[in-house]
Design a protein around this motif. Sequence first.
Motif, PDB file in Angstrom:
ATOM      1  N   VAL A 131       0.863  -1.182   0.000  1.00 20.45           N
ATOM      2  CA  VAL A 131       0.000   0.000   0.000  1.00 20.45           C
ATOM      3  C   VAL A 131       0.897   1.229   0.000  1.00 20.45           C
ATOM      4  O   VAL A 131       1.645   1.454   0.955  1.00 20.45           O
ATOM      5  N   ALA A 132       0.863   2.005  -1.086  1.00 21.82           N
ATOM      6  CA  ALA A 132       1.743   3.171  -1.228  1.00 21.82           C
ATOM      7  C   ALA A 132       3.174   2.823  -0.842  1.00 21.82           C
ATOM      8  O   ALA A 132       3.802   3.509  -0.025  1.00 21.82           O
ATOM      9  N   PRO A 133       3.745   1.759  -1.417  1.00 24.63           N
ATOM     10  CA  PRO A 133       5.066   1.302  -0.970  1.00 24.63           C
ATOM     11  C   PRO A 133       6.182   2.209  -1.461  1.00 24.63           C
ATOM     12  O   PRO A 133       6.072   2.852  -2.517  1.00 24.63           O
ATOM     13  N   GLY A 134       7.273   2.243  -0.721  1.00 23.58           N
ATOM     14  CA  GLY A 134       8.481   2.847  -1.249  1.00 23.58           C
ATOM     15  C   GLY A 134       8.943   2.082  -2.469  1.00 23.58           C
ATOM     16  O   GLY A 134       8.642   0.900  -2.649  1.00 23.58           O
ATOM     17  N   SER A 135       9.686   2.743  -3.338  1.00 23.36           N
ATOM     18  CA  SER A 135      10.211   2.085  -4.519  1.00 23.36           C
ATOM     19  C   SER A 135      11.064   0.876  -4.131  1.00 23.36           C
ATOM     20  O   SER A 135      11.792   0.929  -3.136  1.00 23.36           O
ATOM     21  N   PRO A 136      11.013  -0.211  -4.898  1.00 24.91           N
ATOM     22  CA  PRO A 136      11.901  -1.344  -4.623  1.00 24.91           C
ATOM     23  C   PRO A 136      13.380  -0.973  -4.680  1.00 24.91           C
ATOM     24  O   PRO A 136      14.216  -1.701  -4.139  1.00 24.91           O
ATOM     25  N   PHE A 137      13.715   0.164  -5.319  1.00 24.21           N
ATOM     26  CA  PHE A 137      15.101   0.618  -5.395  1.00 24.21           C
ATOM     27  C   PHE A 137      15.478   1.546  -4.251  1.00 24.21           C
ATOM     28  O   PHE A 137      16.616   2.020  -4.190  1.00 24.21           O
ATOM     29  N   GLY A 138      14.556   1.825  -3.333  1.00 24.84           N
ATOM     30  CA  GLY A 138      14.848   2.712  -2.222  1.00 24.84           C
ATOM     31  C   GLY A 138      14.267   4.094  -2.430  1.00 24.84           C
ATOM     32  O   GLY A 138      13.724   4.420  -3.487  1.00 24.84           O
ATOM     33  N   PHE A 139      14.391   4.929  -1.388  1.00 20.42           N
ATOM     34  CA  PHE A 139      13.781   6.266  -1.390  1.00 20.42           C
ATOM     35  C   PHE A 139      14.866   7.324  -1.575  1.00 20.42           C
ATOM     36  O   PHE A 139      15.747   7.482  -0.737  1.00 20.42           O
ATOM     37  N   GLY A 140      14.775   8.077  -2.681  1.00 22.88           N
ATOM     38  CA  GLY A 140      15.697   9.177  -2.933  1.00 22.88           C
ATOM     39  C   GLY A 140      16.960   8.723  -3.642  1.00 22.88           C
ATOM     40  O   GLY A 140      17.408   7.579  -3.517  1.00 22.88           O
ATOM     41  N   GLY A 141      17.547   9.640  -4.430  1.00 21.13           N
ATOM     42  CA  GLY A 141      18.886   9.415  -4.944  1.00 21.13           C
ATOM     43  C   GLY A 141      19.015   8.564  -6.187  1.00 21.13           C
ATOM     44  O   GLY A 141      20.133   8.226  -6.572  1.00 21.13           O
ATOM     45  N   THR A 142      17.907   8.186  -6.847  1.00 23.56           N
ATOM     46  CA  THR A 142      18.012   7.434  -8.095  1.00 23.56           C
ATOM     47  C   THR A 142      17.289   8.186  -9.204  1.00 23.56           C
ATOM     48  O   THR A 142      16.356   8.952  -8.964  1.00 23.56           O
ATOM     49  N   LYS A 143      17.694   7.916 -10.450  1.00 28.25           N
ATOM     50  CA  LYS A 143      17.309   8.813 -11.536  1.00 28.25           C
ATOM     51  C   LYS A 143      16.430   8.212 -12.615  1.00 28.25           C
ATOM     52  O   LYS A 143      15.867   8.950 -13.420  1.00 28.25           O
ATOM     53  N   ASP A 144      16.320   6.883 -12.685  1.00 26.61           N
ATOM     54  CA  ASP A 144      15.590   6.304 -13.813  1.00 26.61           C
ATOM     55  C   ASP A 144      14.845   5.059 -13.361  1.00 26.61           C
ATOM     56  O   ASP A 144      14.900   4.658 -12.194  1.00 26.61           O
ATOM     57  N   LEU A 145      14.135   4.436 -14.304  1.00 27.19           N
ATOM     58  CA  LEU A 145      13.314   3.280 -13.962  1.00 27.19           C
ATOM     59  C   LEU A 145      14.149   2.116 -13.458  1.00 27.19           C
ATOM     60  O   LEU A 145      13.663   1.274 -12.697  1.00 27.19           O
ATOM     61  N   GLN A 146      15.395   2.039 -13.890  1.00 28.33           N
ATOM     62  CA  GLN A 146      16.274   0.950 -13.476  1.00 28.33           C
ATOM     63  C   GLN A 146      16.941   1.200 -12.122  1.00 28.33           C
ATOM     64  O   GLN A 146      17.702   0.362 -11.637  1.00 28.33           O
ATOM     65  N   GLY A 147      16.679   2.356 -11.515  1.00 27.73           N
ATOM     66  CA  GLY A 147      17.191   2.647 -10.182  1.00 27.73           C
ATOM     67  C   GLY A 147      18.646   3.035 -10.132  1.00 27.73           C
ATOM     68  O   GLY A 147      19.293   2.889  -9.087  1.00 27.73           O
ATOM     69  N   ARG A 148      19.196   3.581 -11.222  1.00 26.82           N
ATOM     70  CA  ARG A 148      20.602   4.001 -11.200  1.00 26.82           C
ATOM     71  C   ARG A 148      20.775   5.234 -10.313  1.00 26.82           C
ATOM     72  O   ARG A 148      19.946   6.145 -10.352  1.00 26.82           O
ATOM     73  N   PRO A 149      21.842   5.285  -9.510  1.00 29.07           N
ATOM     74  CA  PRO A 149      22.018   6.408  -8.587  1.00 29.07           C
ATOM     75  C   PRO A 149      22.389   7.696  -9.300  1.00 29.07           C
ATOM     76  O   PRO A 149      23.064   7.679 -10.333  1.00 29.07           O
ATOM     77  N   CYS A 150      21.968   8.809  -8.719  1.00 34.96           N
ATOM     78  CA  CYS A 150      22.352  10.125  -9.236  1.00 34.96           C
ATOM     79  C   CYS A 150      23.793  10.450  -8.890  1.00 34.96           C
ATOM     80  O   CYS A 150      24.437  11.234  -9.593  1.00 34.96           O
ATOM     81  N   ALA A 151      24.303   9.890  -7.802  1.00 29.83           N
ATOM     82  CA  ALA A 151      25.683  10.130  -7.368  1.00 29.83           C
ATOM     83  C   ALA A 151      26.240   8.847  -6.783  1.00 29.83           C
ATOM     84  O   ALA A 151      25.490   8.004  -6.278  1.00 29.83           O
ATOM     85  N   SER A 152      27.551   8.710  -6.816  1.00 24.24           N
ATOM     86  CA  SER A 152      28.179   7.467  -6.380  1.00 24.24           C
ATOM     87  C   SER A 152      27.986   7.182  -4.898  1.00 24.24           C
ATOM     88  O   SER A 152      28.041   6.022  -4.470  1.00 24.24           O
ATOM     89  N   ASP A 153      27.766   8.221  -4.081  1.00 21.75           N
ATOM     90  CA  ASP A 153      27.554   8.012  -2.647  1.00 21.75           C
ATOM     91  C   ASP A 153      26.071   8.085  -2.263  1.00 21.75           C
ATOM     92  O   ASP A 153      25.738   8.164  -1.098  1.00 21.75           O
ATOM     93  N   PHE A 154      25.193   8.082  -3.275  1.00 27.74           N
ATOM     94  CA  PHE A 154      23.749   8.115  -3.075  1.00 27.74           C
ATOM     95  C   PHE A 154      23.310   9.386  -2.344  1.00 27.74           C
ATOM     96  O   PHE A 154      22.405   9.377  -1.503  1.00 27.74           O
ATOM     97  N   ALA A 155      23.977  10.493  -2.680  1.00 29.40           N
ATOM     98  CA  ALA A 155      23.619  11.786  -2.095  1.00 29.40           C
ATOM     99  C   ALA A 155      22.138  12.073  -2.328  1.00 29.40           C
ATOM    100  O   ALA A 155      21.577  11.752  -3.370  1.00 29.40           O
ATOM    101  N   GLY A 156      21.541  12.702  -1.316  1.00 27.14           N
ATOM    102  CA  GLY A 156      20.129  13.042  -1.417  1.00 27.14           C
ATOM    103  C   GLY A 156      19.193  11.954  -0.950  1.00 27.14           C
ATOM    104  O   GLY A 156      17.975  12.050  -1.128  1.00 27.14           O
ATOM    105  N   SER A 157      19.725  10.904  -0.331  1.00 22.80           N
ATOM    106  CA  SER A 157      18.884   9.879   0.276  1.00 22.80           C
ATOM    107  C   SER A 157      19.296   9.721   1.735  1.00 22.80           C
ATOM    108  O   SER A 157      20.346  10.187   2.158  1.00 22.80           O
TER     109      SER A 157
END
Length: 355
Positions: A131-157
Motif C-alpha cells: 500500500v503506497a510502498p516505497g520504490s523497490p530501489f529505495g527512497f531518494g537518490g536514483t534517476k531512472d526506472l532501473q534505479g541508477r544512482p544520481c551520485a556514487s555516494d547516493f547523495a540526497g537519500s
Amino acid sequence: MGSIPPLPGIASRMVETPRLRQHVLLKGPPEGVPVLFVHGNASSSTFWEETMLALPGGYQAIAPDLRGYGDTEDQPVDASRGCRDWVDDLLALMDVLGHSRFHLVGHSLGGSVVWALLAVAPERVLTATVVAPGSPFGFGGTKDLQGRPCASDFAGSGAGLVNPEFARLMAEGYRGEDHPAAPRVVMNRFYWKPPFRHPREEALLSGVLSEKVGPNKYPGDALPSPYWPGVAPGRWGPANALSPKYVGDTVERMLRSPSKPPVLWVRGADDEIVSDASLFEPGNLGRLGVVPGWPGAEVYPPQPMVGQTRYVLERYSAAGGFYQEEVFPDTGHSPHIERPAWFGRLLHTHLQRVG
C-alpha cells in the motif's frame, strides 16, 4: 498492553523472540490463516486496527510495532542491512507465533519491508499486498526506472532528507498544530488527502509520536557529500535503511526466485509522499526551487518512484509472478485508511488467491 489502548476486539501483547521483545496487536483465532500487517514510517501498529477488524472470519491479523517504533523494545536499526533488521525481526516473530507461512501486507516503509522479505524468504509468503510502498530501489537518490544512482555516494537519500524540526517535535511528543513541521500537521497534510481527518486522530498521532528519536535512532546519521544536495546516508536509523545505498540485490533476488507470491499494489492517485513528483524527494524539490542549487534534470531528476515500482512488477510478472495495480482517485498516501471499504474488498479478494 501497549501504550495506545486498542479498539474493542483487538488484543495487545508483548512477544519475546530471539531478537527482541516485540509489541503486537492481534485479532482473530490463533489457528486462523495469518495475515501480517507492517506499518509505515512515523507510524505504528495502531494504523492497521480498522483493517484488522474488517478481516473475514478464519484469519488471524497480526500487526507488530517494528524495531524503532511503538512499544517494541528499543533496539537500533542497522541501516547498512537495508530493511533486513525488520525482515529478520518479523520472521522471528512468526516463528514464535507458530506460522510457517502467512499473508503479508505493508504500507509505505512497510511496503519496502515487503520487497525485502520477498527477496529473502518468498517461500513463506502466501500473498503480498503493498500500500503506497516505497520504490523497490529505495527512497531518494536514483534517476531512472532501473534505479541508477544520481551520485556514487547516493547523495540526497537517507537521514539528511528529514526535516530536523519534525524529528525534534516528535521527540518532544508535541501534539499541537501551530508549527508547519508539527507531527499532527504533517500527518493530516501528507498521510492522507485533506480535508480528511481520521476519527481516531489522537490515537494515530500517538502512533506517530511513538517512533524512537535520537542518536542511532530516527532519523539516523548523515554524511557530508561533494554532490548535490550535499548530504549522503549514514549507517544507522530508519531513514538510512530506506536509502538505495543499502537495497543491495533485493530486486534481482525477487526476480530470480522460483517462489513468486501474487502481489496486490494499491496506491492513491494524489499521494505526495511516494510519487513520481514527491514533495519529500530532493530531485523534485530542487526542480520546484525549494532546495537551492539544483544541478538540473540530467544530473538529478525527480525520482520516478511509481514508475520504478511498475517497472519491477512488470519484470516480476514476466518472470512468472502476478501483480495487480489499483489506483484510488482523490486519495493520498493511505488508501487503507482513507477508503477502508474499497481497500477491504480488494484485500479480501486477494487473500483468497491462495488457499
